[in-house]
Design a protein around this motif. Structure first.
Motif, PDB file in Angstrom:
ATOM      1  N   THR A 219       0.844  -1.190   0.000  1.00 11.82           N
ATOM      2  CA  THR A 219       0.000   0.000   0.000  1.00 11.82           C
ATOM      3  C   THR A 219       0.882   1.243   0.000  1.00 11.82           C
ATOM      4  O   THR A 219       2.088   1.175   0.292  1.00 11.82           O
ATOM      5  CB  THR A 219      -0.926   0.048   1.229  1.00 11.82           C
ATOM      6  OG1 THR A 219      -0.135  -0.013   2.421  1.00 11.82           O
ATOM      7  CG2 THR A 219      -1.933  -1.095   1.209  1.00 11.82           C
ATOM      8  N   LYS A 220       0.258   2.372  -0.299  1.00 12.03           N
ATOM      9  CA  LYS A 220       1.005   3.623  -0.432  1.00 12.03           C
ATOM     10  C   LYS A 220       1.568   4.127   0.887  1.00 12.03           C
ATOM     11  O   LYS A 220       2.582   4.831   0.911  1.00 12.03           O
ATOM     12  CB  LYS A 220       0.089   4.689  -1.042  1.00 12.03           C
ATOM     13  CG  LYS A 220      -0.387   4.343  -2.447  1.00 12.03           C
ATOM     14  CD  LYS A 220      -1.424   5.333  -2.946  1.00 12.03           C
ATOM     15  CE  LYS A 220      -1.933   4.944  -4.333  1.00 12.03           C
ATOM     16  NZ  LYS A 220      -2.995   5.852  -4.817  1.00 12.03           N
ATOM     17  N   ASP A 232       6.840  -3.436  -6.075  1.00  8.75           N
ATOM     18  CA  ASP A 232       6.618  -3.747  -7.494  1.00  8.75           C
ATOM     19  C   ASP A 232       6.716  -5.253  -7.727  1.00  8.75           C
ATOM     20  O   ASP A 232       5.943  -5.828  -8.515  1.00  8.75           O
ATOM     21  CB  ASP A 232       7.648  -3.023  -8.372  1.00  8.75           C
ATOM     22  CG  ASP A 232       7.347  -1.540  -8.519  1.00  8.75           C
ATOM     23  OD1 ASP A 232       6.212  -1.131  -8.173  1.00  8.75           O
ATOM     24  OD2 ASP A 232       8.235  -0.795  -8.960  1.00  8.75           O
ATOM     25  N   LEU A 235       3.522  -6.987  -6.762  1.00 11.31           N
ATOM     26  CA  LEU A 235       2.437  -6.823  -7.733  1.00 11.31           C
ATOM     27  C   LEU A 235       2.581  -7.778  -8.907  1.00 11.31           C
ATOM     28  O   LEU A 235       1.589  -8.109  -9.570  1.00 11.31           O
ATOM     29  CB  LEU A 235       2.391  -5.380  -8.238  1.00 11.31           C
ATOM     30  CG  LEU A 235       2.196  -4.287  -7.183  1.00 11.31           C
ATOM     31  CD1 LEU A 235       2.073  -2.926  -7.842  1.00 11.31           C
ATOM     32  CD2 LEU A 235       0.981  -4.575  -6.319  1.00 11.31           C
ATOM     33  N   ARG A 236       3.793  -8.221  -9.187  1.00 13.46           N
ATOM     34  CA  ARG A 236       4.030  -9.141 -10.308  1.00 13.46           C
ATOM     35  C   ARG A 236       3.964 -10.605  -9.884  1.00 13.46           C
ATOM     36  O   ARG A 236       3.888 -11.496 -10.740  1.00 13.46           O
ATOM     37  CB  ARG A 236       5.413  -8.872 -10.921  1.00 13.46           C
ATOM     38  CG  ARG A 236       5.591  -7.493 -11.533  1.00 13.46           C
ATOM     39  CD  ARG A 236       6.886  -7.430 -12.342  1.00 13.46           C
ATOM     40  NE  ARG A 236       8.064  -7.711 -11.531  1.00 13.46           N
ATOM     41  CZ  ARG A 236       8.782  -6.769 -10.916  1.00 13.46           C
ATOM     42  NH1 ARG A 236       8.423  -5.498 -10.989  1.00 13.46           N
ATOM     43  NH2 ARG A 236       9.863  -7.098 -10.209  1.00 13.46           N
ATOM     44  N   LYS A 324      -2.734  -6.780  -7.284  1.00 13.56           N
ATOM     45  CA  LYS A 324      -2.394  -6.381  -8.647  1.00 13.56           C
ATOM     46  C   LYS A 324      -2.128  -4.896  -8.805  1.00 13.56           C
ATOM     47  O   LYS A 324      -1.720  -4.457  -9.873  1.00 13.56           O
ATOM     48  CB  LYS A 324      -3.517  -6.800  -9.608  1.00 13.56           C
ATOM     49  CG  LYS A 324      -3.691  -8.320  -9.710  1.00 13.56           C
ATOM     50  CD  LYS A 324      -2.409  -9.018 -10.094  1.00 13.56           C
ATOM     51  CE  LYS A 324      -2.565 -10.534 -10.180  1.00 13.56           C
ATOM     52  NZ  LYS A 324      -1.258 -11.216 -10.385  1.00 13.56           N
ATOM     53  N   GLN A 325      -2.378  -4.101  -7.758  1.00 12.69           N
ATOM     54  CA  GLN A 325      -2.090  -2.677  -7.854  1.00 12.69           C
ATOM     55  C   GLN A 325      -1.796  -2.114  -6.472  1.00 12.69           C
ATOM     56  O   GLN A 325      -2.181  -2.685  -5.452  1.00 12.69           O
ATOM     57  CB  GLN A 325      -3.269  -1.923  -8.476  1.00 12.69           C
ATOM     58  CG  GLN A 325      -4.560  -1.998  -7.684  1.00 12.69           C
ATOM     59  CD  GLN A 325      -5.722  -1.367  -8.415  1.00 12.69           C
ATOM     60  OE1 GLN A 325      -5.838  -1.480  -9.637  1.00 12.69           O
ATOM     61  NE2 GLN A 325      -6.599  -0.700  -7.680  1.00 12.69           N
ATOM     62  N   LEU A 326      -1.086  -0.981  -6.464  1.00 14.77           N
ATOM     63  CA  LEU A 326      -0.690  -0.337  -5.218  1.00 14.77           C
ATOM     64  C   LEU A 326      -1.793   0.650  -4.825  1.00 14.77           C
ATOM     65  O   LEU A 326      -1.949   1.701  -5.442  1.00 14.77           O
ATOM     66  CB  LEU A 326       0.641   0.383  -5.389  1.00 14.77           C
ATOM     67  CG  LEU A 326       1.317   0.882  -4.122  1.00 14.77           C
ATOM     68  CD1 LEU A 326       1.802  -0.287  -3.277  1.00 14.77           C
ATOM     69  CD2 LEU A 326       2.490   1.797  -4.470  1.00 14.77           C
ATOM     70  N   ASP A 327      -2.573   0.279  -3.820  1.00 11.46           N
ATOM     71  CA  ASP A 327      -3.683   1.107  -3.368  1.00 11.46           C
ATOM     72  C   ASP A 327      -3.353   1.769  -2.042  1.00 11.46           C
ATOM     73  O   ASP A 327      -2.361   1.444  -1.398  1.00 11.46           O
ATOM     74  CB  ASP A 327      -4.943   0.242  -3.183  1.00 11.46           C
ATOM     75  CG  ASP A 327      -5.424  -0.382  -4.474  1.00 11.46           C
ATOM     76  OD1 ASP A 327      -5.749   0.371  -5.406  1.00 11.46           O
ATOM     77  OD2 ASP A 327      -5.463  -1.626  -4.550  1.00 11.46           O
TER      78      ASP A 327
END
Length: 352
Positions: A219-220, A232, A235-236, A324-327
């Motif tokens: 997360t951010k 990163d 996420l992959r 799948k994404q940085l929220d």
């Protein structure tokens, strides 16, 4: 609201807890989790002087960002923070910050449960994270308020794979034990859970909620990854890319004044060249290092310095494939809540 005994105990809206991940779970992440409706722990780590200084700063950040008061917990690494000379530091932290709860792990208890008594004397809730049925029995015997059943699918430190149990069977068994031995104790499931389906599954087993680690590291607001390379990589990654291994502790313990002892010298992490070379060969690796072979150690140190994820440790649980994404953490809590509600409603529709 999703009402469970956990939400009632800590006063949150959603039965989701932020794990106290050392160097990751700071004030901003904790405040975001609370805004989303969950409950958050801030990591005190080993309770060293530098850890206490970091904790003070992160608690200040939390209080500046969260207007709801002091509803947070502090998490301690047991094998170092509960040594006889350090227990006074634990007490000083509790007295200074007055958290609602304290979590202990690896192990969860000092000799004769003095950490439990210390917290209860101060009206602080005690959360014990365990990785086996044997540890769960010990937790219930000491009368803790919450048992966290951490399965071997978890990221970060935990019991060696051969000693631990999978998240679902461990959580189910701990629920049974609490009903038998101490019905007032609540149970949270941890390990490999990243979405609302995992929350729904845990609730269906009789748990009172879940703990999120890897999902909230990605997360951010999370600390611990200034380059962004590790997140990163999360996420992959897929669950197939994760291994529970002693390899990284075998190397890192050389430089660690509070080295991780057996049987907690094992982490869930992404596979890479280091695990490819040494996973399952840890005794050989330790012999190399202690025997004066500096090549392995210097190479790893360089990789860690440069955040070379092909060789350095990237902690991750087996549920990483669902990220799948940085929220933002607030959005993650809300998404998990919505997914869980949708899943429970879908399952309810199966009954005719």
């Amino acid at each position: 609201m999703m009402r469970t005994r956990f939400t009632k105990l800590v006063g949150c809206r959603v039965p989701i807890m932020l794990a106290p991940m050392a160097d990751v779970s700071g004030g901003s992440l904790a405040a975001a989790v609370l805004r989303g409706g969950g409950f958050a722990f801030i990591a005190a780590g080993h309770a060293r002087d530098e850890d206490r200084t970091k904790l003070d700063a992160e608690v200040d950040i939390f209080r500046a960002e969260d207007n709801s008061g002091d509803s947070f917990g502090v998490g301690f690494i047991g094998h170092s923070s509960m040594k006889s000379d350090n227990m006074k530091r634990v007490e000083a932290i509790l007295d200074r910050h007055k958290p609602l709860a304290a979590q202990f792990f690896a192990p969860a208890f000092a000799a004769t449960g003095t950490n439990v008594k210390l917290c209860k004397d101060k009206n602080i809730l005690v959360f014990a994270q365990v990785g086996s049925v044997e540890e769960a029995r010990e937790a219930l015997a000491y009368g803790v308020d919450c048992v966290i059943a951490q399965g071997r699918e978890a990221g970060g430190h935990g019991l060696r794979s051969e000693l631990g149990t999978g998240t679902l069977p461990l959580a189910a068994r701990v629920v049974e034990l609490t009903r038998e031995l101490n019905p007032a104790t609540i149970v949270l499931a941890a390990g490999g859970i990243t979405d609302g389906r995992g929350l729904a599954a845990a609730l269906s087993l009789g748990c009172d909620g879940i703990v999120l680690g890897t999902r909230l590291w990605a997360t951010k607001e999370a600390l611990g990854d200034s380059t962004g390379k590790k997140r990163d990589a999360l996420l992959r990654a897929e669950g197939d890319d994760v291994v529970r291994t002693r390899t990284f502790d075998a190397i890192q313990n050389v430089d660690n004044p509070h080295f991780w002892p057996a049987p907690y010298d094992s982490v869930g992490a992404l596979k890479n060249k280091t695990t490819e070379s040494f996973h399952g060969k840890e005794e050989e690796l330790i012999a190399k290092i202690t025997g004066g072979d500096v090549a392995v150690l210097s190479s790893y140190r360089e990789a860690s310095k440069n955040c070379d994820i092909t060789r350095t440790c990237v902690l991750a649980g087996e549920g990483v494939g669902g990220i799948k994404q940085l929220d933002g953490a607030e959005d993650v809590i809300k998404m998990v809540e919505e997914e869980a509600i949708a899943q429970i409603r879908r399952m309810n529709g199966m009954i005719t």
